[in-house]
Design an enzyme around this catalytic site. Structure first.
Site, PDB file in Angstrom:
ATOM      1  N   GLN A 140     -16.570   3.189  -0.223  1.00 35.73           N
ATOM      2  CA  GLN A 140     -16.986   2.464  -1.418  1.00 35.73           C
ATOM      3  C   GLN A 140     -18.082   1.472  -1.069  1.00 35.73           C
ATOM      4  O   GLN A 140     -17.868   0.555  -0.283  1.00 35.73           O
ATOM      5  CB  GLN A 140     -15.780   1.729  -2.026  1.00 35.73           C
ATOM      6  CG  GLN A 140     -16.094   0.914  -3.255  1.00 35.73           C
ATOM      7  CD  GLN A 140     -14.917   0.027  -3.654  1.00 35.73           C
ATOM      8  OE1 GLN A 140     -14.228  -0.499  -2.794  1.00 35.73           O
ATOM      9  NE2 GLN A 140     -14.691  -0.107  -4.935  1.00 35.73           N
ATOM     10  N   GLY A 141     -19.247   1.633  -1.658  1.00 37.80           N
ATOM     11  CA  GLY A 141     -20.365   0.738  -1.407  1.00 37.80           C
ATOM     12  C   GLY A 141     -20.534  -0.277  -2.516  1.00 37.80           C
ATOM     13  O   GLY A 141     -21.422  -0.137  -3.377  1.00 37.80           O
ATOM     14  N   TYR A 142     -19.674  -1.278  -2.513  1.00 36.56           N
ATOM     15  CA  TYR A 142     -19.722  -2.324  -3.536  1.00 36.56           C
ATOM     16  C   TYR A 142     -20.187  -3.653  -2.933  1.00 36.56           C
ATOM     17  O   TYR A 142     -21.251  -4.149  -3.237  1.00 36.56           O
ATOM     18  CB  TYR A 142     -18.349  -2.506  -4.178  1.00 36.56           C
ATOM     19  CG  TYR A 142     -18.039  -1.563  -5.322  1.00 36.56           C
ATOM     20  CD1 TYR A 142     -18.690  -0.343  -5.434  1.00 36.56           C
ATOM     21  CD2 TYR A 142     -17.087  -1.880  -6.273  1.00 36.56           C
ATOM     22  CE1 TYR A 142     -18.398   0.520  -6.473  1.00 36.56           C
ATOM     23  CE2 TYR A 142     -16.790  -1.024  -7.310  1.00 36.56           C
ATOM     24  CZ  TYR A 142     -17.444   0.175  -7.408  1.00 36.56           C
ATOM     25  OH  TYR A 142     -17.156   1.026  -8.447  1.00 36.56           O
ATOM     26  N   SER A 143     -19.361  -4.242  -2.074  1.00 36.95           N
ATOM     27  CA  SER A 143     -19.620  -5.591  -1.578  1.00 36.95           C
ATOM     28  C   SER A 143     -20.914  -5.657  -0.770  1.00 36.95           C
ATOM     29  O   SER A 143     -21.280  -4.708  -0.078  1.00 36.95           O
ATOM     30  CB  SER A 143     -18.461  -6.070  -0.707  1.00 36.95           C
ATOM     31  OG  SER A 143     -17.280  -6.206  -1.473  1.00 36.95           O
TER      32      SER A 143
ATOM     33  N   SER B 181     -14.989   0.070   3.856  1.00 42.73           N
ATOM     34  CA  SER B 181     -13.845   0.674   4.540  1.00 42.73           C
ATOM     35  C   SER B 181     -14.150   2.115   4.932  1.00 42.73           C
ATOM     36  O   SER B 181     -14.622   2.911   4.119  1.00 42.73           O
ATOM     37  CB  SER B 181     -12.611   0.645   3.632  1.00 42.73           C
ATOM     38  OG  SER B 181     -12.297  -0.670   3.252  1.00 42.73           O
TER      39      SER B 181
ATOM     40  N   GLU C 262      -8.596   0.754  -8.116  1.00 39.84           N
ATOM     41  CA  GLU C 262      -8.506   0.107  -6.816  1.00 39.84           C
ATOM     42  C   GLU C 262      -7.394  -0.928  -6.816  1.00 39.84           C
ATOM     43  O   GLU C 262      -6.590  -1.007  -5.895  1.00 39.84           O
ATOM     44  CB  GLU C 262      -9.834  -0.556  -6.443  1.00 39.84           C
ATOM     45  CG  GLU C 262      -9.770  -1.273  -5.105  1.00 39.84           C
ATOM     46  CD  GLU C 262     -11.051  -2.027  -4.776  1.00 39.84           C
ATOM     47  OE1 GLU C 262     -11.291  -2.259  -3.587  1.00 39.84           O
ATOM     48  OE2 GLU C 262     -11.784  -2.391  -5.699  1.00 39.84           O
TER      49      GLU C 262
END
Length: 405
Positions: free
Chosen positions: A138-141, A173, A256
Site C-alpha cells: 500500500q503506497g499511502y503514507s 508494509s 484496513e
C-alpha cells in the site's frame, strides 16, 4: 442474551465441518508450516503452496471463502450473512485450514476493485490476488503525510499513454516482497488537496522504483521506504475517475481498519499471558500469585469480555441489517489498545527476561510476548493513530465539535 445459533445455522455448521473433514485431512494439518512474524501473533494459517491453493479453490466453489466477491472474479458470491461467515471462520480455525489469504491485497484492494475497478482490472487482478499469487503493498503514507494523508506530494503527470510518477512513500508494509502497489498520487496539483488525488496500480518491477527496508526494533524489516523516479504507469491502471482517488481510498481505509481492529484472537493472547504468569517466576514465586499482577489480569479480562460481548452485539446488528454506528467505530481503537496493554503486562511479568530476543530459551515465552509488545506499538498507529480514531469517534459518533486547530 442468547448466544446460541438456531437449528438452521447449526445444520450449516455441520455442512462446513463435513467439508473440512473431507478436504483438509489430519495429514494436511500436521504438515502446515508454523506461521512466521506478525502472522504468528495473529495465529493465522497462511499457506500459498499448491495444496493450499487447491483447498481454497474447493472452498471458494462451495461459497465458504471470499463470499463477498463475485464468481466472475474468482470469489464465492454468496448473499451477505454474517452468522454464516462467523461459523465458517470458527470451523476453519478449528480445523487449522487455510482460509482467506491474509494481506493488503485480498483484504483491502479486492473490495476496492469490486466497488470501483474497471472490468479488465477486476479480471486481471482479483482472482490471483485472492489465491495469494499476486502480493500487494500500500503506497499511502509519505514523509510529512501520515495522519494528514491528503497532504501527500507524490505526483503523477499524464504523458501520452502513461502516468509518470515521482515521489516517495514510507512505512510501506512488505514492499520488498510485493509484485504490485496500490498508491495515492497527486494528479491535479492546483485542485483542493482532497480533490486532486488519483488511485494508481503500480507494477513494482517498473524501472525507477527503489525500495529501501526500514529496520524495526523487532529486528525485522516489514516496512520500507519506496522512491519513485519517473516511474511510467499505463494510464489504464487508474482506479476510479481521475482526481477522485480520495473517494476510492475511503473504501480501502474502511477495510484496513477492519483488518487491523477486528482481531478475534485477543482471547488467545490473554490465555497465553495467564499461562505464562502461572510459570514465570516473580520474586521467587509464580507471577500469578502477585497481587498486582492478578489485579491487572482481572482488569484485562474484564475489558476482553466487554469487547467479546460488543462483538456479539455488532454481529447481531449486522444480521439484522442495522447500522453499527458508534459501537462499530470504537472496535479498532479498543482492540489495538487492549493488545498494547496485554503486551505491556506480559513485559512486566517477564521483567529483565523481556529484553531477550525472540526464540531465546531463557524466556518463559521464547520471546514471543516481547515481540508482540513491540508490534503493538505500531498497530496503535496503523490505519489511523489512536488519537485520530478518538477524534473520529468524538466528531462523527458523538457529534462533538471539531477541534479549532
Amino acid at each position: 442474551m442468547n448466544l446460541s445459533y438456531s437449528a438452521e445455522y447449526e445444520k450449516f455448521r455441520a455442512e462446513v465441518r463435513a467439508f473440512l473433514d473431507e478436504n483438509w485431512t489430519d495429514a494436511d494439518r500436521d504438515s502446515s508450516p508454523p506461521p512466521d512474524g506478525q502472522a504468528a501473533l495473529m495465529g493465522a494459517v497462511i499457506r500459498t503452496d499448491e495444496r493450499a491453493t487447491q483447498f481454497r479453490l474447493a472452498a471458494i466453489a462451495r461459497g465458504y471463502i471470499y463470499r463477498h466477491v463475485p464468481r466472475a472474479y474468482g470469489g464465492g458470491e454468496q448473499p451477505f450473512d454474517p452468522l454464516k461467515s462467523t461459523i465458517i471462520a470458527e470451523e476453519f480455525r478449528r480445523a487449522k485450514a487455510p482460509g482467506e489469504v491474509v494481506g493488503q491485497g485480498p483484504s483491502m484492494l479486492v473490495p476496492t476493485l469490486v466497488e470501483h475497478g474497471t472490468e479488465p482490472q477486476k479480471q486481471f487482478f482479483i482472482r490471483d490476488t485472492l489465491l495469494g499469487k499476486i502480493k500487494w503493498c500500500q503506497g499511502y503514507s509519505e514523509p510529512g503525510s501520515g495522519s494528514d494523508l491528503a497532504s501527500l506530494r507524490t505526483r503523477a503527470e499524464l504523458e501520452g499513454d502513461f502516468w509518470v510518477v515521482n515521489g516517495q512513500k514510507i512505512w510501506t508494509s512488505n514492499a520488498i516482497d510485493a509484485e504490485w502497489m496500490f498508491a495515492l498520487v497527486r494528479t491535479e496539483p492546483d485542485a483542493p488537496k482532497h480533490d486532486g488525488i488519483s488511485y494508481l496500480l503500480i507494477d513494482m518491477k517498473t524501472p525507477g522504483i527503489d525500495i529501501r527496508p526500514l529496520r524495526q526494533m523487532t529486528g525485522e524489516a516489514d516496512f520500507n521506504e519506496v522512491f519513485l523516479d519517473n516511474v511510467r504507469v499505463p494510464k489504464q491502471n487508474i482506479v476510479g475517475p481521475r482526481g477522485k482517488g480520495w473517494v476510492v481510498s475511503r473504501s480501502t481505509l474502511k477495510h484496513e481498519r477492519a483488518l487491523i481492529g477486528g482481531s478475534f484472537l485477543t482471547r488467545r493472547t490473554f490465555d497465553g499471558l495467564v499461562m505464562m504468569a502461572q510459570h514465570a517466576q516473580l520474586r521467587d514465586h509464580p507471577a500469578i500469585k502477585n497481587a498486582v499482577i492478578r489485579d491487572r489480569l482481572v482488569q484485562l479480562e474484564a475489558r476482553l469480555l466487554a469487547g467479546e460481548y460488543t462483538w456479539h452485539r455488532l454481529l447481531t446488528m449486522q444480521a439484522r441489517g442495522e447500522d453499527q454506528g458508534l459501537p462499530g467505530m470504537v472496535m479498532k481503537l479498543f482492540t489495538t489498545q487492549l493488545g498494547y496493554d496485554l503486551g505491556k503486562t506480559a513485559m512486566d511479568v517477564l521483567g529483565d527476561r523481556g529484553a531477550l530476543a525472540r526464540g531465546d530459551m531463557n524466556t518463559p515465552d521464547m520471546g514471543m510476548f516481547s515481540y508482540s509488545y513491540m508490534w503493538s506499538l505500531g498497530v496503535l498507529i496503523a490505519g489511523g493513530t489512536a488519537n485520530i480514531q478518538r477524534n473520529i469517534i468524538a466528531e462523527r459518533g458523538l457529534g462533538m465539535p471539531r477541534d479549532k486547530k
